[in-house]
Design a protein around this motif. Structure first.
Motif, PDB file in Angstrom:
ATOM      1  N   ASP A  71      -2.345   0.377   4.495  1.00 17.97           N
ATOM      2  CA  ASP A  71      -2.558   1.319   5.592  1.00 17.97           C
ATOM      3  C   ASP A  71      -1.286   2.073   5.962  1.00 17.97           C
ATOM      4  OD1 ASP A  71      -5.186   0.477   5.792  1.00 17.97           O
ATOM      5  OD2 ASP A  71      -4.676  -1.118   7.212  1.00 17.97           O
ATOM      6  N   VAL A  73       0.012   4.933   5.079  1.00 16.79           N
ATOM      7  CA  VAL A  73      -0.136   6.365   5.358  1.00 16.79           C
ATOM      8  C   VAL A  73      -0.736   6.562   6.745  1.00 16.79           C
ATOM      9  CG1 VAL A  73      -1.257   8.499   4.610  1.00 16.79           C
ATOM     10  CG2 VAL A  73      -0.354   6.904   2.914  1.00 16.79           C
ATOM     11  N   HIS A  74      -1.731   5.764   7.075  1.00 19.21           N
ATOM     12  CA  HIS A  74      -2.372   5.864   8.392  1.00 19.21           C
ATOM     13  C   HIS A  74      -1.363   5.530   9.500  1.00 19.21           C
ATOM     14  CE1 HIS A  74      -5.428   5.657  11.459  1.00 19.21           C
ATOM     15  NE2 HIS A  74      -5.088   4.402  11.737  1.00 19.21           N
ATOM     16  N   ARG A  75      -0.595   4.484   9.310  1.00 16.65           N
ATOM     17  CA  ARG A  75       0.397   4.096  10.315  1.00 16.65           C
ATOM     18  C   ARG A  75       1.489   5.151  10.469  1.00 16.65           C
ATOM     19  NH1 ARG A  75       1.551  -2.324   9.671  1.00 16.65           N
ATOM     20  NH2 ARG A  75      -0.520  -3.029  10.260  1.00 16.65           N
ATOM     21  N   LEU A  76       1.895   5.759   9.372  1.00 16.09           N
ATOM     22  CA  LEU A  76       2.908   6.809   9.431  1.00 16.09           C
ATOM     23  C   LEU A  76       2.405   7.999  10.234  1.00 16.09           C
ATOM     24  CD1 LEU A  76       5.688   7.779   8.517  1.00 16.09           C
ATOM     25  CD2 LEU A  76       4.604   8.679   6.467  1.00 16.09           C
ATOM     26  N   GLU A  77       1.141   8.370  10.018  1.00 16.19           N
ATOM     27  CA  GLU A  77       0.568   9.480  10.784  1.00 16.19           C
ATOM     28  C   GLU A  77       0.520   9.148  12.273  1.00 16.19           C
ATOM     29  OE1 GLU A  77      -3.201  10.191   8.965  1.00 16.19           O
ATOM     30  OE2 GLU A  77      -2.307  11.071   7.162  1.00 16.19           O
ATOM     31  N   GLU A  78       0.177   7.908  12.617  1.00 15.14           N
ATOM     32  CA  GLU A  78       0.156   7.499  14.023  1.00 15.14           C
ATOM     33  C   GLU A  78       1.549   7.604  14.646  1.00 15.14           C
ATOM     34  OE1 GLU A  78      -1.417   3.584  14.436  1.00 15.14           O
ATOM     35  OE2 GLU A  78      -3.450   4.176  13.900  1.00 15.14           O
ATOM     36  N   LYS A  80       3.986   9.574  13.717  1.00 16.92           N
ATOM     37  CA  LYS A  80       4.337  10.990  13.872  1.00 16.92           C
ATOM     38  C   LYS A  80       3.661  11.578  15.113  1.00 16.92           C
ATOM     39  CE  LYS A  80       5.265  12.132   9.057  1.00 16.92           C
ATOM     40  NZ  LYS A  80       4.811  12.890   7.883  1.00 16.92           N
ATOM     41  N   ARG A  81       2.379  11.215  15.303  1.00 21.54           N
ATOM     42  CA  ARG A  81       1.659  11.713  16.477  1.00 21.54           C
ATOM     43  C   ARG A  81       2.307  11.215  17.768  1.00 21.54           C
ATOM     44  NH1 ARG A  81      -3.197   9.336  15.847  1.00 21.54           N
ATOM     45  NH2 ARG A  81      -3.371   9.532  13.628  1.00 21.54           N
ATOM     46  N   GLU A  82       2.677   9.935  17.787  1.00 23.19           N
ATOM     47  CA  GLU A  82       3.324   9.379  18.980  1.00 23.19           C
ATOM     48  C   GLU A  82       4.662  10.060  19.240  1.00 23.19           C
ATOM     49  OE1 GLU A  82       3.736   5.164  18.727  1.00 23.19           O
ATOM     50  OE2 GLU A  82       1.590   4.846  18.473  1.00 23.19           O
ATOM     51  N   GLU A  84       5.521  13.138  18.437  1.00 25.51           N
ATOM     52  CA  GLU A  84       5.288  14.495  18.926  1.00 25.51           C
ATOM     53  C   GLU A  84       4.848  14.477  20.395  1.00 25.51           C
ATOM     54  OE1 GLU A  84       2.397  16.108  16.281  1.00 25.51           O
ATOM     55  OE2 GLU A  84       3.830  16.347  14.639  1.00 25.51           O
TER      56      GLU A  84
END
Length: 106
Positions: A71, A73-78, A80-82, A84
């Protein structure tokens, strides 16, 4: 040559373990037992589904697969969202600083 010191006969003594050992030939390589060999010696894989598994790579005594996160890639996206969303919360304007704090920053 050693000098005789008495009349006893002293033939060369070659230990049995050495005399029975096969002399190494040039090009003979010592076969090292792998984990797969050890597993097969002890009855093979515990589960029939595991018999065709590729042996994992070991680095510094650790199984490399232990560090794989499916997971990631999913954790990395989370993250990045946090990051931002969190940028707005931590911004400070000069107006919020006291005059003493403004002097220290300059």
């Amino acid at each position: 040559m050693p000098q005789p010191r008495d009349q006893k006969e002293r033939p060369p003594c070659i230990p049995q373990s050495v005399s029975e050992a096969k002399p190494k030939q040039a090009g003979d390589k010592e076969k090292r037992n792998t984990e797969k060999d050890l597993e097969n010696e002890n009855g093979g894989a515990a589960n029939d589904e595991w018999k065709e598994d590729v042996m994992p790579e070991i680095l510094d005594g650790h199984n490399v697969y232990d560090f794989v996160d499916p997971d990631i890639v999913h954790r990395l996206e989370e993250l990045k969202r946090e990051a931002e969303e969190g940028d707005d919360e931590f911004e400070m304007d000069d107006m919020e600083l006291t005059p003493e704090e403004q002097k220290t920053l300059v």
